[in-house]
Design a protein around this motif. Structure first.
Motif, short mmCIF file in Angstrom:
data_model
loop_
_atom_site.label_atom_id
_atom_site.label_comp_id
_atom_site.label_asym_id
_atom_site.label_seq_id
_atom_site.Cartn_x
_atom_site.Cartn_y
_atom_site.Cartn_z
N ALA A 137 0.83 -1.20 0.00
CA ALA A 137 0.00 0.00 0.00
C ALA A 137 0.87 1.25 0.00
O ALA A 137 0.57 2.24 -0.69
CB ALA A 137 -0.92 -0.01 1.21
N ALA A 138 1.97 1.23 0.77
CA ALA A 138 2.88 2.37 0.79
C ALA A 138 3.52 2.58 -0.58
O ALA A 138 3.68 3.72 -1.03
CB ALA A 138 3.95 2.16 1.86
N LYS A 139 3.88 1.47 -1.24
CA LYS A 139 4.48 1.59 -2.57
C LYS A 139 3.51 2.23 -3.56
O LYS A 139 3.87 3.16 -4.30
CB LYS A 139 4.91 0.20 -3.07
CG LYS A 139 5.62 0.22 -4.42
CD LYS A 139 5.81 -1.19 -4.98
CE LYS A 139 6.63 -2.06 -4.05
NZ LYS A 139 6.89 -3.39 -4.65
N ASP A 140 2.28 1.77 -3.56
CA ASP A 140 1.27 2.35 -4.47
C ASP A 140 1.07 3.83 -4.19
O ASP A 140 0.98 4.65 -5.11
CB ASP A 140 -0.06 1.60 -4.33
CG ASP A 140 0.01 0.17 -4.86
OD1 ASP A 140 0.95 -0.13 -5.62
OD2 ASP A 140 -0.87 -0.63 -4.50
N LEU A 141 0.99 4.17 -2.90
CA LEU A 141 0.75 5.55 -2.51
C LEU A 141 1.89 6.46 -2.97
O LEU A 141 1.66 7.52 -3.56
CB LEU A 141 0.60 5.63 -0.99
CG LEU A 141 0.40 7.03 -0.40
CD1 LEU A 141 -1.02 7.52 -0.69
CD2 LEU A 141 0.64 7.02 1.10
N LEU A 142 3.12 6.05 -2.73
CA LEU A 142 4.27 6.89 -3.09
C LEU A 142 4.43 6.98 -4.60
O LEU A 142 4.81 8.04 -5.13
CB LEU A 142 5.53 6.33 -2.44
CG LEU A 142 5.57 6.48 -0.90
CD1 LEU A 142 6.70 5.66 -0.31
CD2 LEU A 142 5.73 7.94 -0.53
N GLN A 143 4.14 5.91 -5.32
CA GLN A 143 4.21 5.98 -6.78
C GLN A 143 3.13 6.91 -7.34
O GLN A 143 3.37 7.62 -8.31
CB GLN A 143 4.10 4.58 -7.37
CG GLN A 143 5.38 3.75 -7.13
CD GLN A 143 5.27 2.31 -7.59
OE1 GLN A 143 4.16 1.79 -7.77
NE2 GLN A 143 6.40 1.65 -7.76
N GLN A 144 1.96 6.93 -6.72
CA GLN A 144 0.93 7.89 -7.12
C GLN A 144 1.39 9.32 -6.85
O GLN A 144 1.18 10.23 -7.68
CB GLN A 144 -0.38 7.62 -6.39
CG GLN A 144 -1.13 6.39 -6.87
CD GLN A 144 -2.42 6.17 -6.09
OE1 GLN A 144 -2.60 6.70 -4.99
NE2 GLN A 144 -3.31 5.37 -6.65
N ALA A 145 2.02 9.54 -5.70
CA ALA A 145 2.52 10.89 -5.38
C ALA A 145 3.57 11.33 -6.39
O ALA A 145 3.58 12.48 -6.85
CB ALA A 145 3.09 10.90 -3.97
N ILE A 146 4.48 10.42 -6.76
CA ILE A 146 5.50 10.75 -7.76
C ILE A 146 4.85 11.06 -9.11
O ILE A 146 5.23 12.02 -9.80
CB ILE A 146 6.50 9.59 -7.87
CG1 ILE A 146 7.35 9.50 -6.61
CG2 ILE A 146 7.39 9.75 -9.11
CD1 ILE A 146 8.19 8.25 -6.51
N GLN A 147 3.85 10.27 -9.48
CA GLN A 147 3.16 10.52 -10.74
C GLN A 147 2.48 11.89 -10.74
O GLN A 147 2.56 12.65 -11.71
CB GLN A 147 2.13 9.42 -11.00
CG GLN A 147 1.40 9.56 -12.35
CD GLN A 147 0.34 8.50 -12.56
OE1 GLN A 147 0.16 7.60 -11.72
NE2 GLN A 147 -0.38 8.59 -13.67
N LEU A 148 1.83 12.22 -9.63
CA LEU A 148 1.15 13.51 -9.53
C LEU A 148 2.15 14.67 -9.59
O LEU A 148 1.94 15.65 -10.32
CB LEU A 148 0.36 13.58 -8.23
CG LEU A 148 -0.93 12.77 -8.20
CD1 LEU A 148 -1.39 12.51 -6.77
CD2 LEU A 148 -2.03 13.51 -8.97
N LEU A 149 3.23 14.57 -8.84
CA LEU A 149 4.23 15.63 -8.85
C LEU A 149 4.88 15.76 -10.22
O LEU A 149 5.18 16.87 -10.68
CB LEU A 149 5.28 15.37 -7.77
CG LEU A 149 4.78 15.53 -6.33
CD1 LEU A 149 5.80 14.99 -5.33
CD2 LEU A 149 4.49 16.99 -6.02
N GLY A 150 5.06 14.63 -10.89
CA GLY A 150 5.60 14.69 -12.25
C GLY A 150 4.63 15.36 -13.21
O GLY A 150 5.04 16.15 -14.08
N LEU A 151 3.34 15.06 -13.09
CA LEU A 151 2.35 15.70 -13.95
C LEU A 151 2.31 17.21 -13.74
O LEU A 151 2.15 17.99 -14.69
CB LEU A 151 0.96 15.12 -13.66
CG LEU A 151 0.67 13.73 -14.22
CD1 LEU A 151 -0.64 13.20 -13.65
CD2 LEU A 151 0.60 13.75 -15.73
N LEU A 152 2.49 17.62 -12.52
CA LEU A 152 2.43 19.05 -12.23
C LEU A 152 3.69 19.80 -12.65
O LEU A 152 3.68 21.02 -12.78
CB LEU A 152 2.19 19.26 -10.72
CG LEU A 152 0.83 18.78 -10.22
CD1 LEU A 152 0.76 18.84 -8.71
CD2 LEU A 152 -0.29 19.59 -10.83
#
Length: 426
Positions: free
Chosen positions: A156-171
């Motif tokens: 769950a932590a891995k999925d969460l952090l990968q989503q955060a990286i994806q979001l920050l990359g999109l921004l």
């Protein structure tokens, strides 16, 4: 000896499960789990009474005469295998109390999962548009050091952090503003599959905001208004329409259509729900020292509108959410004076303290004498008494209010004072 796949005789299990041996099995289980399920070493038992010593003597085949004794696990294992149970020590403990946990192995497996987690997340960052951004690596190091995701299962932590990286990359928060999203919900849906994935109370939102603050050199926000400002800096429009503040009788002097609409609704004795988006666009300039009354319950606004009261009202609707405070902040900046009334219960006094302290509001029929008058009025009407609940709170404006309320132990909601409040507003 019983074959391993055959259950031991029930009477043998019942004998081992007798209360006199309960401490033995508790200590043995703890030692085995700590030992990695190895049958080695000894355990100590203390304070054994006579029945427990007798049962232990029969189990071990030797006399136990002292209340304190040591038991070698290997000896106990041998006795169990040779007896009616026909199982080794670990199997017997499982039969009596359920599965055993190999704690050293569990710790090693957890550490391996954590190592894999950070290796995988670091690889995701290296493969993202943020790979060359120092702030992004600092962000990930901060997240790891503070243990923000440590309480989650590794996957769950891995999925969460990968989503955060994806979001920050999109921004592309490091300088390239990227696309302008219509709103935070759209961005959340794109990455998480749900429009609520970046709501303020989510860990994902907190992680992304921490990264945005580093990227943009902005302070980490400590309140809802600061979080909205940070989202705007990252070209994300926060939700500014779902929360509203209930108002009545506000008459800003500006010439814009929004200001004219508020005055017209006041002229027609109509209440108005204002959103955060409305507040961003409104010019709330008012004549100097305009008095605005603040109430806690929407029924006060409804009654004021129904009876054509002329005074301005703002309703906290119980909790004074962010949109309420933003309106009051704007009115305070415009020079308004405030009078506050709320419930006579402990949460109501706590909320009143916040409003009185933040805005220097004048208590409005909130003295101990007002409480006692309303309590007597309620009794004469035959209303069922409602006891106070929660932690007692001192009133900043009247040290006599708390003891008066504690003495009568009666909660009085704002509706009980409605006839008095409407007379004041008229």
């Amino acid at each position: 000896m019983n074959p391993p796949d055959r259950q031991p005789p029930p009477e043998a299990i019942a004998w081992l499960a007798q209360p006199e041996l309960a401490e033995l099995w508790t200590v043995v289980r703890a030692r085995l789990e700590r030992n990695g399920l190895q049958i080695s070493g000894s355990i100590g038992l203390t304070g054994l009474d006579a029945p427990s010593r007798e049962a232990l003597s029969l189990l071990l085949g030797r006399r136990i005469g002292s209340p304190d004794t040591a038991v070698r696990l290997a000896d106990l294992d041998t006795r169990l295998r040779a007896g009616a149970v026909g199982r080794g020590l670990a199997d017997t403990v499982r039969l009596l109390g359920g599965p055993l946990t190999d704690r050293p192995a569990a710790r090693s497996a957890a550490q391996a999962r954590r190592t894999d987690l950070w290796a995988s997340v670091s690889a995701s960052l290296a493969a993202s548009p943020l790979a060359d951004e120092d702030w992004a690596h600092q962000w990930l190091a901060d997240v790891r050091r503070t243990g923000t995701a440590a309480r989650l299962p590794a996957e769950a932590a891995k999925d969460l952090l990968q989503q955060a990286i994806q979001l920050l990359g999109l921004l592309r928060a490091a300088g390239d503003p990227g696309p302008q999203f219509r709103g935070r919900g759209e961005l959340a849906t794109l990455v998480t599959g749900t429009a609520h994935g970046l709501d303020d109370d989510t860990l994902l939102s907190r992680l992304v905001l921490r990264g945005l603050a580093l990227a943009l050199g902005a302070p980490l926000p400590g309140d809802a208004a600061g979080r909205r400002d940070l989202w705007r800096l990252a070209a994300v429009a926060p939700d500014e329409v779902s929360s509203t503040v209930l108002t009545y009788g506000l008459r800003p002097v500006g010439d814009g259509w929004r200001e004219r609409a508020l005055r017209e609704r006041a002229d027609h004795h109509a209440e108005t729900h204002l959103t955060l988006r409305d507040l961003r666009s409104l010019d709330l300039a008012v004549p100097a020292c305009t008095r605005v009354h603040i109430c806690e319950n929407p029924q006060v606004v409804e009654a004021a509108a129904a009876t054509g009261c002329g005074a301005g009202l703002v309703c906290t609707s119980g909790s004074a959410a962010t949109v309420v405070l933003e309106l009051l902040d704007a009115l305070a900046a415009a020079g308004c004076e405030f009078a506050y009334h709320g419930d006579f219960d402990w949460p109501g006094i706590a909320l009143a303290n916040r409003i009185v302290q933040r805005y220097r509001a004048r208590p409005w029929r909130m003295a101990a004498s007002d409480y006692e008058h309303l309590a007597a009025h309620t009794r004469t009407q035959g209303s069922p008494p409602l006891p106070l609940s929660g932690t007692p709170v001192d009133a900043l404006w009247d040290p006599g209010l708390r003891p008066a309320m504690a003495a009568l132990d009666l909660a009085l909601h704002e509706e009980s004072a409605l006839h008095l409040l409407l007379a004041d507003l008229a």
